[in-house]
Design an enzyme around this catalytic site. Structure first.
Site, PDB file in Angstrom:
ATOM      1  N   SER A 127      66.573 -15.014-114.355  1.00 13.13           N
ATOM      2  CA  SER A 127      67.337 -14.884-115.582  1.00 13.13           C
ATOM      3  C   SER A 127      68.943 -14.991-115.291  1.00 13.13           C
ATOM      4  CB  SER A 127      67.246 -13.526-116.240  1.00 13.13           C
ATOM      5  OG  SER A 127      65.810 -13.674-116.720  1.00 13.13           O
ATOM      6  N   HIS A 187      65.704 -11.429-105.513  1.00 11.52           N
ATOM      7  CA  HIS A 187      66.617 -10.576-105.133  1.00 11.52           C
ATOM      8  C   HIS A 187      67.039 -10.261-103.807  1.00 11.52           C
ATOM      9  CE1 HIS A 187      66.686  -8.071-108.905  1.00 11.52           C
ATOM     10  NE2 HIS A 187      65.435  -8.603-109.049  1.00 11.52           N
ATOM     11  N   ARG A 201      59.918  -1.038-105.327  1.00  8.60           N
ATOM     12  CA  ARG A 201      61.151  -1.306-106.095  1.00  8.60           C
ATOM     13  C   ARG A 201      61.447  -0.515-107.268  1.00  8.60           C
ATOM     14  NH1 ARG A 201      61.069  -7.427-107.952  1.00  8.60           N
ATOM     15  NH2 ARG A 201      62.309  -6.656-109.498  1.00  8.60           N
ATOM     16  N   ARG A 254      67.246  -0.388-112.967  1.00  3.03           N
ATOM     17  CA  ARG A 254      68.758  -0.745-113.355  1.00  3.03           C
ATOM     18  C   ARG A 254      68.828  -0.251-114.636  1.00  3.03           C
ATOM     19  NH1 ARG A 254      67.271  -7.140-114.448  1.00  3.03           N
ATOM     20  NH2 ARG A 254      65.748  -6.865-115.965  1.00  3.03           N
ATOM     21  N   ASP A 280      64.928 -19.785-119.914  1.00  2.00           N
ATOM     22  CA  ASP A 280      65.641 -19.831-118.694  1.00  2.00           C
ATOM     23  C   ASP A 280      64.945 -19.972-117.580  1.00  2.00           C
ATOM     24  OD1 ASP A 280      64.477 -17.305-119.201  1.00  2.00           O
ATOM     25  OD2 ASP A 280      66.151 -16.246-118.480  1.00  2.00           O
ATOM     26  N   HIS A 329      57.824 -15.104-111.763  1.00  2.00           N
ATOM     27  CA  HIS A 329      58.353 -16.286-112.405  1.00  2.00           C
ATOM     28  C   HIS A 329      57.691 -17.639-111.938  1.00  2.00           C
ATOM     29  CE1 HIS A 329      62.486 -14.196-113.028  1.00  2.00           C
ATOM     30  NE2 HIS A 329      61.478 -13.712-113.739  1.00  2.00           N
TER      31      HIS A 329
END
Length: 505
Positions: free
Chosen positions: A61, A122, A183, A189, A440, A458
């Site tokens: 994204s 990431h 994680r 976040r 996206d 993804h």
């Protein structure tokens, strides 16, 4: 042309070569399906060099929205850092050299922390290896790795192989694995500080399940149905059951995630501010991040600073005196604002923003509709007013629910999106807006791996583009960087020269 335009981003909504594994193909979504019959459609590439990532790398994204707003291919940190690792030039980066120098002169350990993953969303294990090589070549003897396990951008049980590979790599080097945590805790976040606290207590206070064999500890977690993303704190210990390493005042910390959003909260707790409620106190650290997580951080050194992307779609619309709206729920709000504006935080003149909070649930399979209905309700009156010349809208469901790997939930997510898309497009057509429907990157069109396990990552599949307009009859294949020029073409605004991609009309 002088049209008003809505860019509707269905996050994580790709085109699957295999309908059996696709939540989209298994969902009851009559309205979205009808768009393909009634309007021109084509496909966009969102992966690899098409968006400035290394070849074969799936899009995400952050990268996707940056390319969408920039109207050009934006070469990402991942591609840049990969080259530096390949060419062994990482050690020449000023911020890294100075950190190593400080550690050597003051006899301080270096703590490498970050997502141990080959996902490339990431972080990438090759970057950690490059950093470890650079530290060893510099003659540093005390290097420790604090690994965050992934299971979200890669398969949910891939950490064992990744840690085995790391252990082989650091065998006969001074580097040691010091701690392991999922994680879900270390990379929150969404201001869920109780999760960050588990990571903080592990890193700083050595609080976790003692282990001398990380692989064994992780396989025990699997037996308790805890997969990589959710691995509870594991502290690696020596023969006397003391922690191999914890982060102490004046130590060097190098956070090797290159994507910025999920490194911020832990960085804040370790280095920026006290969180009294959670009993987390900032330490005085020599703190280095691979990329710039936040312009406002004090005393954080950055190895790779962002190239400023100017003359994005938002800026061009501002200069043309147009009004724009950016609208999303919390999970994708930075994407339609910060990333779509090329890494700029503040709104443009004439830009208004609508944020709806994402539901506070542990994982989004518990509420697959997320906040899509609230977004739709907030947007319809804005469309009816017809004051906005451009609207950028993101529906997060396909991606966020796709990440859970739960097919039934992802199907529900698609069905919720279908209802919302119908409402928005019906209003758009009634008030003479052209809607460009795109994604996206892919995700929920591949919910199952070839071996039958859930897919949470993804994809590199192409995504749709549908041009919902009363007059225009064609749209061409392209990449995400072609969208801003297409929007400007529809609005009758000349694109700037730095927008090197093309209109797809």
């Amino acid at each position: 042309m002088n049209k008003k335009v809505i860019l509707m981003i269905l996050d994580g909504w790709g085109k699957s070569p295999d309908p059996k594994v696709s939540a989209i193909d298994n969902a009851n979504i009559p309205f979205i399906n009808s768009l393909y019959k009634n309007y021109p459609s084509a496909q966009l590439r969102t992966d690899g060099l098409n968006v400035g990532l290394p070849e074969g790398q799936m899009g995400n994204s952050e990268v996707g929205h940056m390319n969408l707003g920039a109207g050009r291919i934006v070469y990402q940190d991942l591609a840049k850092i990969n080259l530096a690792v390949q060419n062994k030039t990482l050690s020449q980066e000023k911020a890294l050299k100075e950190a190593f120098q400080y550690a050597k002169e003051n006899n301080k350990p270096i703590h490498f922390l970050g997502l141990l993953s080959d996902g490339g969303v990431h972080s990438h294990t090759s970057h950690l290896r490059g950093l470890l090589d650079a530290a060893q070549n510099f003659g540093l003897k005390k290097t420790f790795i604090h690994a965050f396990t992934d299971g979200r951008d890669v398969d949910p049980k891939s950490a064992i192989a990744t840690i085995e590979n790391l252990n082989k790599y650091i065998h006969n080097t001074p580097a040691k694995l010091a701690s392991v945590i999922g994680r879900y805790y270390a990379m929150d976040r969404d201001k869920r500080w109780e999760r960050i606290k588990l990571a903080y207590d592990l890193l700083v206070n050595g609080k976790g399940k003692p282990s001398q064999d990380a692989v064994l500890s992780i396989s025990n977690s699997y037996q308790n149905n805890i997969t990589d993303e959710f691995i509870e704190p594991i502290i690696m210990t020596d023969d006397n059951n003391n922690p191999i390493a914890t982060i102490q005042e004046d130590d060097v910390v190098i956070f090797f995630n290159f994507r910025t959003d999920r490194g911020r909260e832990l960085t804040e707790a370790l280095s920026q501010q006290d969180f009294h409620e959670q009993n987390m106190h900032k330490l005085n650290l020599y703190y280095v991040t691979l990329t710039n997580y936040d312009e406002t951080y004090k005393n954080v050194k950055v190895i790779y600073n962002k190239d400023n992307i100017t003359q994005t779609l938002g800026e061009v619309l501002e200069k043309a005196g147009k009004k724009q709206i950016r609208i999303a729920e919390t999970e994708k709000y930075p994407h339609v604002t910060f990333f779509f504006s090329g890494g700029r935080e503040q709104p443009f003149l004439g830009e208004s923003r609508i944020l709806k909070n994402s539901p506070k649930v542990a994982t989004y399979d518990l509420q697959p509709e997320m906040s899509a209905y609230e977004l739709t309700e907030a947007l319809i009156p804005e469309i009816e007013k017809t004051e906005a010349d451009f609207i950028c809208l993101n529906f997060a469901n396909g991606d966020m629910v796709g990440h859970t790997g739960i097919m039934s939930a992802a199907i529900k997510a698609c069905q919720a999106v279908n209802k919302c898309v119908e409402k928005v497009i019906t209003a758009a057509l009634a008030h003479n807006y052209t809607t460009i429907v795109i994604a996206d990157h892919g995700n929920c069109e591949t919910m199952i791996n070839p071996d039958g396990t859930p897919n949470t990552a993804h994809t590199t599949n192409p995504v749709p583009i549908i041009l919902v307009d009363k007059e225009l009859k064609t749209i061409h294949d392209g990449v995400l960087g072609d969208i801003a020029p297409t929007i400007l073409d529809l609005m009758g605004i000349k694109k700037p020269e730095v927008m090197t991609r093309n209109s797809l009309l």
